[in-house]
Design an enzyme around this catalytic site. Sequence first.
Site, short mmCIF file in Angstrom:
data_model
loop_
_atom_site.label_atom_id
_atom_site.label_comp_id
_atom_site.label_asym_id
_atom_site.label_seq_id
_atom_site.Cartn_x
_atom_site.Cartn_y
_atom_site.Cartn_z
N LYS A 198 -3.59 3.33 1.43
CA LYS A 198 -3.94 4.71 1.08
C LYS A 198 -3.18 5.15 -0.18
CE LYS A 198 -5.09 5.87 5.85
NZ LYS A 198 -4.65 6.40 7.14
N GLN A 257 0.27 9.18 9.83
CA GLN A 257 -0.41 7.97 10.29
C GLN A 257 -0.27 7.85 11.80
OE1 GLN A 257 -2.34 6.02 8.40
NE2 GLN A 257 -2.83 4.68 10.12
N ASP A 259 -7.48 14.50 7.01
CA ASP A 259 -8.08 13.67 8.05
C ASP A 259 -9.18 14.45 8.80
OD1 ASP A 259 -6.92 11.06 8.27
OD2 ASP A 259 -5.06 11.94 9.04
N1 GUN Z 1 -4.77 5.75 12.42
C1 GUN Z 1 -5.93 5.05 12.47
N2 GUN Z 1 -6.88 5.66 11.75
C2 GUN Z 1 -6.31 6.77 11.22
C3 GUN Z 1 -6.81 7.80 10.38
O1 GUN Z 1 -7.95 7.83 9.97
N3 GUN Z 1 -5.89 8.77 10.06
C4 GUN Z 1 -4.62 8.76 10.51
N4 GUN Z 1 -3.82 9.76 10.15
N5 GUN Z 1 -4.14 7.82 11.30
C5 GUN Z 1 -4.99 6.83 11.65
#
Ligand code: GUN
Length: 281
Positions: free
Chosen positions: A49, A93, A116
């Site tokens: 990311k 995350q 998100d």
């Molecule tokens: N863990 C797995 N997928 C995601 C996501 O799309 N966002 C976040 N913040 N954590 C994750």
Amino acid sequence: MATLIDGKALAAKIKAQLIEEAKTLPRRPGLAVILVGKDPASRIYVTNKEKDCEQCGFLSYEYKLPEETSEDEILDMIGYLNNNAKVDGILVQMPVPAQLDEEKIIFAISPDKDVDAFHPVNVGRMVIGDPVFLPCTPAGIMEMFKEYNIQIAGKRCVVLGRSNIVGKPMATLLMQNDGTVTTCHTKTENLAKYTREADILVSAAGHRNLVTADMVKDGVVVIDVAMNRNEEGKFCGDVDFAEVSKKASYITPVPGGVGPMTRAILLKNILTASKRHQGIQ
Ligand code: GUN
């Protein structure tokens, strides 16, 4: 033989547009990423990311917190980031260690910075059809349908999985686009009865070889969200790709399908947040 839906190529196209748009802004968009603990998969996701942000000319601020971080500590950090004008998006995350409550964390992030789209304000806005941010994976899949001219209106759509991150919002978006939607899950009896009816099948169950060729009809559109590992340790989805692709009209590969699109939509959401914070619509 099915047409392959190339998520990697579509994500690159979206990113190219975001790069151009970001250049026109007075200030560079900024993402804060909080990673708690040392989960190796989460570490890779977060690094990806951050690389994506750099490629698009966005700033990213990483906050690596120890495994034993307390609830007060992470909530304080989120409070600080909510009030930091350089930060347009905040991403914690998931999953977080057991002593931390995911729900409290999600609720603490300002809905304006919730890239998100996990906060109930953004979930609610999506459900009523007035979204600011859409959840990354389902929104990425909708972009795939658009790119490949796959019609949803009137089609039978079957979603496998009912998570807050994928299954529930996916079903919602398909319904809003006039699909007739069925959501299946671990308690569904006779799964094949539903999957055989599907014109569009989205699988986000996380079980390797869950969807076999005898479970789909000719011409089905198959979107495989899962990231499982096979016995050789390689990534694979829920779908028996080799056999199902002989019957499908369109299918996504794993990897190189949904994953890159999820990342592209996150970038789109960061840009949207930044434009809003900079007073540009
Ligand atoms: N863990 C797995 N997928 C995601 C996501 O799309 N966002 C976040 N913040 N954590 C994750």
